[in-house]
Write a protein that holds these residues in place. Structure first.
Motif, mmCIF file in Angstrom:
data_model
loop_
_atom_site.group_PDB
_atom_site.id
_atom_site.type_symbol
_atom_site.label_atom_id
_atom_site.label_comp_id
_atom_site.label_asym_id
_atom_site.label_seq_id
_atom_site.Cartn_x
_atom_site.Cartn_y
_atom_site.Cartn_z
ATOM 1 N N GLN A 112 17.104 -39.282 17.650
ATOM 2 C CA GLN A 112 17.535 -39.787 18.958
ATOM 3 C C GLN A 112 19.029 -40.062 18.976
ATOM 4 O O GLN A 112 19.731 -39.711 19.930
ATOM 5 C CB GLN A 112 16.771 -41.070 19.304
ATOM 6 C CG GLN A 112 15.464 -40.836 20.009
ATOM 7 C CD GLN A 112 14.956 -42.088 20.720
ATOM 8 O OE1 GLN A 112 15.326 -43.217 20.358
ATOM 9 N NE2 GLN A 112 14.104 -41.915 21.702
ATOM 10 N N SER A 190 13.449 -34.192 24.185
ATOM 11 C CA SER A 190 13.532 -34.254 22.720
ATOM 12 C C SER A 190 13.745 -32.885 22.076
ATOM 13 O O SER A 190 13.908 -32.806 20.856
ATOM 14 C CB SER A 190 12.260 -34.892 22.154
ATOM 15 O OG SER A 190 11.108 -34.154 22.549
ATOM 16 N N SER A 251 9.549 -40.420 19.776
ATOM 17 C CA SER A 251 9.956 -39.144 20.367
ATOM 18 C C SER A 251 8.787 -38.158 20.351
ATOM 19 O O SER A 251 8.591 -37.445 19.370
ATOM 20 C CB SER A 251 11.146 -38.573 19.574
ATOM 21 O OG SER A 251 11.618 -37.389 20.159
#
Length: 323
Positions: A112, A190, A251
């Motif tokens: 991330q 993502s 995620s």
């Protein structure tokens, strides 16, 4: 690099007067106060190391402290010519303790953070390039294996030549699966490029992350390499399930991400890595063991979607039936 030149270089070119020597794994370093210094050769890879340095500083600025980051010398330069080589010095400011987070959560948080990096590296990026890189690898290895088998015949190369059709066949299957997966439209935020590792097997949960092990790629690269390491150890499926569940609390994987993950597991990177080491030191016994391990690896991969909870029929995800 032997001890004296390292200490001398730090003293002369970095104005760092070290106190004692220590080892982290096989890496030799020197301590000054709370900092430890290591050297890596920069010969013929200056551009790569500078891009890795940029990634590492970005991660460190965003609260990822367990990084060995490059530092400039007293002249403000990243590379130092010393003892007939070009060197970069890595600094570890403190050895952080484990933070209690699982591998899956820690890797997802790293991804991330890395995805927010606003510059896509060139020299260390493999994002969107797997197909071309894999084709190049197959071509290069096939040529070198055949050449070595002809020039230096041995039982090792006889065995490797017998194994070569399988290696090429499964590699081509992986490329075909990847090519079909690249048309997948079910993607998420993502799926953008991020900071990854060259070969991840749990590094984000270790005491130190080395800047020269970083690269830029799709996050499924690291997820696949972790799962590959578990497969090769013939470890418990529960370990993979927990890792995937933890990762996805931060995620979630898209359908596209799952397909890239499977394609990468299908491509036998671990065998290519083994053969590359064998070019310098061929070992017939270890090659036989690798071939045997591949049989177990293939069985685990056959069941991967099922034990990971992926409903391939409902999601319309193809599987490789011959595994």
């Amino acid at each position: 690099m032997i001890a004296l030149p390292l200490r001398e270089m730090l003293n002369i070119h970095y104005r760092i007067h070290t106190e004692d020597k220590l080892f982290l794994g096989d890496k030799e370093g020197y301590r000054q106060g709370d900092s430890i210094y290591f050297t890596i050769s920069g010969e013929n890879r200056e551009t790569i190391l500078l891009e890795q340095a940029a990634l590492s500083y970005y991660l460190k600025e965003n609260d990822l402290e367990m990084l060995a980051v490059p530092i400039p010398n007293a002249a403000g330069e990243w590379f130092t010519n010393f003892a007939d080589n070009s060197w970069m010095v890595m600094q570890v400011q403190h050895l952080s303790k484990q933070n209690g987070k699982t591998k899956g959560i820690q890797l997802a948080e790293l991804h991330q953070t890395g995805a927010s990096f606003n510059y896509e590296p060139k020299s260390i990026s493999s994002y969107g390039q797997w197909k071309e890189l894999w084709i190049e690898k197959i071509t290069a290895f096939e040529g070198r294996i055949e050449s070595n088998a002809w020039e230096t015949p041995s039982e090792y190369y006889r065995l490797l030549m017998d194994f070569l059709p399988y290696l090429i066949g499964i590699s081509e299957n992986a490329i075909q699966y990847l090519q079909e997966s690249e048309r997948e439209q079910r993607i998420l935020q993502s799926d953008q490029g991020t900071t990854t590792f060259i070969r991840y097997d749990g590094n984000a949960n270790q005491t130190i992350i080395w800047a020269d092990q970083l690269m830029y790629d799709h996050p499924s690269r690291d997820i696949a390499e972790y799962i590959r390491s578990v497969f090769l150890k013939n470890d418990r499926q529960e370990k993979i399930i927990r890792f995937l569940n933890d990762y996805q609390t931060i995620s979630p994987l898209s359908v596209f991400g799952w397909r890239l993950l499977y394609a990468r597991l299908l491509f036998p990177i671990h065998i290519f890595d083994f053969i590359e080491r064998g070019f310098d030191s061929p070992n017939e016994t270890e090659l036989k063991q690798m071939i045997e391990i591949q049989t177990d690896y293939q069985k685990q991969l056959r069941d991967f979607y099922k034990f990971s909870g992926v409903d391939t029929a409902r999601w319309g995800i193809p599987v490789v039936n011959w595994l």
